[in-house]
Design a protein around this motif. Sequence first.
Motif, mmCIF file in Angstrom:
data_model
loop_
_atom_site.group_PDB
_atom_site.id
_atom_site.type_symbol
_atom_site.label_atom_id
_atom_site.label_comp_id
_atom_site.label_asym_id
_atom_site.label_seq_id
_atom_site.Cartn_x
_atom_site.Cartn_y
_atom_site.Cartn_z
ATOM 1 N N UNK A 30 0.847 -1.209 0.000
ATOM 2 C CA UNK A 30 0.000 0.000 0.000
ATOM 3 C C UNK A 30 0.881 1.257 0.000
ATOM 4 N N UNK A 31 0.465 2.230 -0.824
ATOM 5 C CA UNK A 31 1.240 3.477 -0.886
ATOM 6 C C UNK A 31 1.120 4.235 0.428
ATOM 7 N N UNK A 32 2.289 4.663 0.942
ATOM 8 C CA UNK A 32 2.327 5.436 2.198
ATOM 9 C C UNK A 32 3.270 6.609 2.003
ATOM 10 N N UNK A 33 3.098 7.688 2.796
ATOM 11 C CA UNK A 33 3.992 8.852 2.682
ATOM 12 C C UNK A 33 5.434 8.449 2.952
ATOM 13 N N UNK A 34 6.352 9.249 2.409
ATOM 14 C CA UNK A 34 7.783 8.964 2.575
ATOM 15 C C UNK A 34 8.185 9.005 4.036
ATOM 16 N N UNK A 35 7.615 9.982 4.766
ATOM 17 C CA UNK A 35 7.969 10.083 6.198
ATOM 18 C C UNK A 35 7.555 8.813 6.951
ATOM 19 N N UNK A 36 6.375 8.300 6.606
ATOM 20 C CA UNK A 36 5.904 7.082 7.278
ATOM 21 C C UNK A 36 6.787 5.888 6.886
ATOM 22 N N UNK A 37 7.189 5.823 5.633
ATOM 23 C CA UNK A 37 8.068 4.743 5.189
ATOM 24 C C UNK A 37 9.403 4.798 5.914
ATOM 25 N N UNK A 38 9.961 6.073 6.023
ATOM 26 C CA UNK A 38 11.234 6.197 6.749
ATOM 27 C C UNK A 38 11.082 5.743 8.206
ATOM 28 N N UNK A 39 9.913 6.068 8.825
ATOM 29 C CA UNK A 39 9.666 5.671 10.214
ATOM 30 C C UNK A 39 9.584 4.150 10.339
ATOM 31 N N UNK A 40 8.913 3.518 9.383
ATOM 32 C CA UNK A 40 8.793 2.044 9.419
ATOM 33 C C UNK A 40 10.167 1.400 9.268
ATOM 34 N N UNK A 41 10.968 1.920 8.312
ATOM 35 C CA UNK A 41 12.327 1.369 8.157
ATOM 36 C C UNK A 41 13.140 1.548 9.431
ATOM 37 N N UNK A 42 13.024 2.744 10.030
ATOM 38 C CA UNK A 42 13.792 2.998 11.262
ATOM 39 C C UNK A 42 13.331 2.077 12.392
ATOM 40 N N UNK A 43 12.024 1.932 12.552
ATOM 41 C CA UNK A 43 11.511 1.057 13.613
ATOM 42 C C UNK A 43 11.901 -0.409 13.369
ATOM 43 N N UNK A 44 11.865 -0.792 12.104
ATOM 44 C CA UNK A 44 12.270 -2.172 11.778
ATOM 45 C C UNK A 44 13.737 -2.389 12.133
ATOM 46 N N UNK A 45 14.582 -1.426 11.760
ATOM 47 C CA UNK A 45 16.009 -1.545 12.082
ATOM 48 C C UNK A 45 16.231 -1.658 13.582
ATOM 49 N N UNK A 46 15.544 -0.803 14.320
ATOM 50 C CA UNK A 46 15.718 -0.768 15.771
ATOM 51 C C UNK A 46 15.232 -2.075 16.420
ATOM 52 N N UNK A 47 14.016 -2.509 16.055
ATOM 53 C CA UNK A 47 13.454 -3.728 16.679
ATOM 54 C C UNK A 47 14.239 -4.967 16.264
ATOM 55 N N UNK A 48 14.699 -4.989 15.005
ATOM 56 C CA UNK A 48 15.500 -6.127 14.577
ATOM 57 C C UNK A 48 16.819 -6.168 15.330
ATOM 58 N N UNK A 49 17.447 -5.001 15.489
ATOM 59 C CA UNK A 49 18.706 -4.949 16.232
ATOM 60 C C UNK A 49 18.503 -5.387 17.672
ATOM 61 N N UNK A 50 17.424 -4.929 18.279
ATOM 62 C CA UNK A 50 17.130 -5.279 19.676
ATOM 63 C C UNK A 50 16.876 -6.791 19.809
ATOM 64 N N UNK A 51 16.034 -7.326 18.914
ATOM 65 C CA UNK A 51 15.739 -8.760 18.976
ATOM 66 C C UNK A 51 16.975 -9.595 18.665
#
Length: 632
Positions: free
Chosen positions: A529-550
Amino acid sequence: MPTKGMRSLLFHHKAPSFSRNSSPSRSSISFPTPRRNPSAGLDFSDAMIEEVIGNAAVLVIKWDPEASGYAKVTSMFYESKTEAHQFIKSVNDLQKVMHYLVGEDPTSEKLVHGHSLMQIAMKRLQKEFYQILSTNRAHLDPESVSTRSRSSRVSVSTSDDEIDDGALTDEDVRFAGESLSDVEQVSFVAMADLRSIAECMISSGYAKECVHIYKIIRKSIIDEGMYKLGVEKFASSRIHKIDKEVLDLRIKNWLNAVKVATTTLFNGEKILCDTVFAVSNSIRESCFSHIAKEAATLLFLFPQILVAKSKNFSSEDNIFRLLDMYTAISENWPEIDSIFSFESTASVRSQALNSLIKIGESVRSMVSDFESSIQKESSKSPVAGGGVHPLTLRVMNYLSMLTDYSNVLADIFVDFPPPAKGLLPEFDIAQAEESSAPPICHHIAWIVLILICKLDGKAKHYKDVSLSYLFLANNLQHVISKVRTSNLQYLLGEQWIAKYEAKVRQFAVNYERLAWGKVFSTLPENLTEEIPADEARLIFRNFNFSLDEAYRKQKSCVVPDEKLREELKESLTKALVSVYKEFHDTHRVSIGSARNLALYVRLTPEDVAHYLSDLFSGTTESVSSSSRRRSR
């Protein structure tokens, strides 16, 4: 055969062999009609009586050890087998004539003469019997005797048959030598000679003298053999003071001794007794009982004393020594039962059975103690990384080795009541609860279930719930692996294995959901689904953080079983990489500049797959540091 040195010592006087032509044969004389003695059942004419006594006198006087130096130092059986058996036949004929004369004329001078000749003949045969037994010790040892086929034993009769038909002549010896080895040939000849002498002495009323010699010599051989096997008498009151190393050596010696003594020592002696004294069942029994009973009783008494007196035998690993001892007796029981089948040796069979009973009782007690030790295990410290608990290792190693003795255990537990059902409602015994399953299956399954329940309790000591599921998966997988690679698989069955493999899979799914669920939750449900760039950047950042933590958290986890480790990594990689790849490929272009890409999209799907492949090895490293190392 005697060595050259022995021959020169005992048989150095050489004289011509006695020929049967030296005395007149019955065929060359015309005899008057014989008289019948109704009480003796034999017919002898005066001429026959004179001939028998005359023939006997020639041979008996020639071989009288008190009459000549030649007879004193020479072995009649060594010099000429033919003449030796002529001697025995003459003595047997003399005994028949004497029996006839007792009924016909008890005061006859011929009877007195015959009795005098018989005494000299018996002294000669005693001497020959002793010489054959003593000079052929090496060839009449139980191993040599027992390895010869029973069918090769010669049957010698010197009572009624002619010499050529029943005796072992020089020609017979040469014929036997064509089919037997040197040792077997000497044994063959010696046993045949002993038997012919024994039959002659027994039929002549001199069984006591013959048996006395035999018992003394043969018992010394059995006792010497037992000593060489390491079996010796000891005070049962001192066994608890024996060092463990010494006790282990005694057990090792005993295990070897049971096999050798049963198949060789006692079996060979029984064969020799049966052969030499084939003419009398009572004498065979008396001789064998006197020779072997004491040594056999001492041998089979050892396990009973061991389990009753030894304080060094209470540790878990000693159960395997006991099972070895039980196996040694039970596997050799058919031979024990056959060899000691006489009524006079029934106590040997009873002693062997008593030791089996005592060993069985001790084994059942040890298994019960082992079960109790599992239930009482109370450690609360979690195993690092959710790995395999020491209790699991200990119990499964013990059980897998224990089931190497499945047949023995089935015998020991045949009448032992199974555990009460329903005490562990969370679990049930699948195949082992079938009525047809032997009791040992119930006990093994029961112990495994106790272990699984203990592990379930220990999993609760982990603060991280996901780690508790990994702990259960690891430990149950270890249990299944041990079952698969040991005889436990035959006791517990495929149904049991399949049931707990399903539980492992469920524990793995629960672990994956709890440990990595937060990483999955950072990605949207609709990945394209198309999402704003800011939201995409936030999802990538959250994914990076949660993956690193896990990743940092789970990197310290361990999965020792290679199969389970690969399955976990494959499942996690397939699920996470696929969803991340779809999101990554769809929204990566919306991030903007190269600077934003480097800042927010730090991981490609391939990077994620690579990092997940490093999981469960037990080392610690974050995704970020690993990523930086790869970029350099």
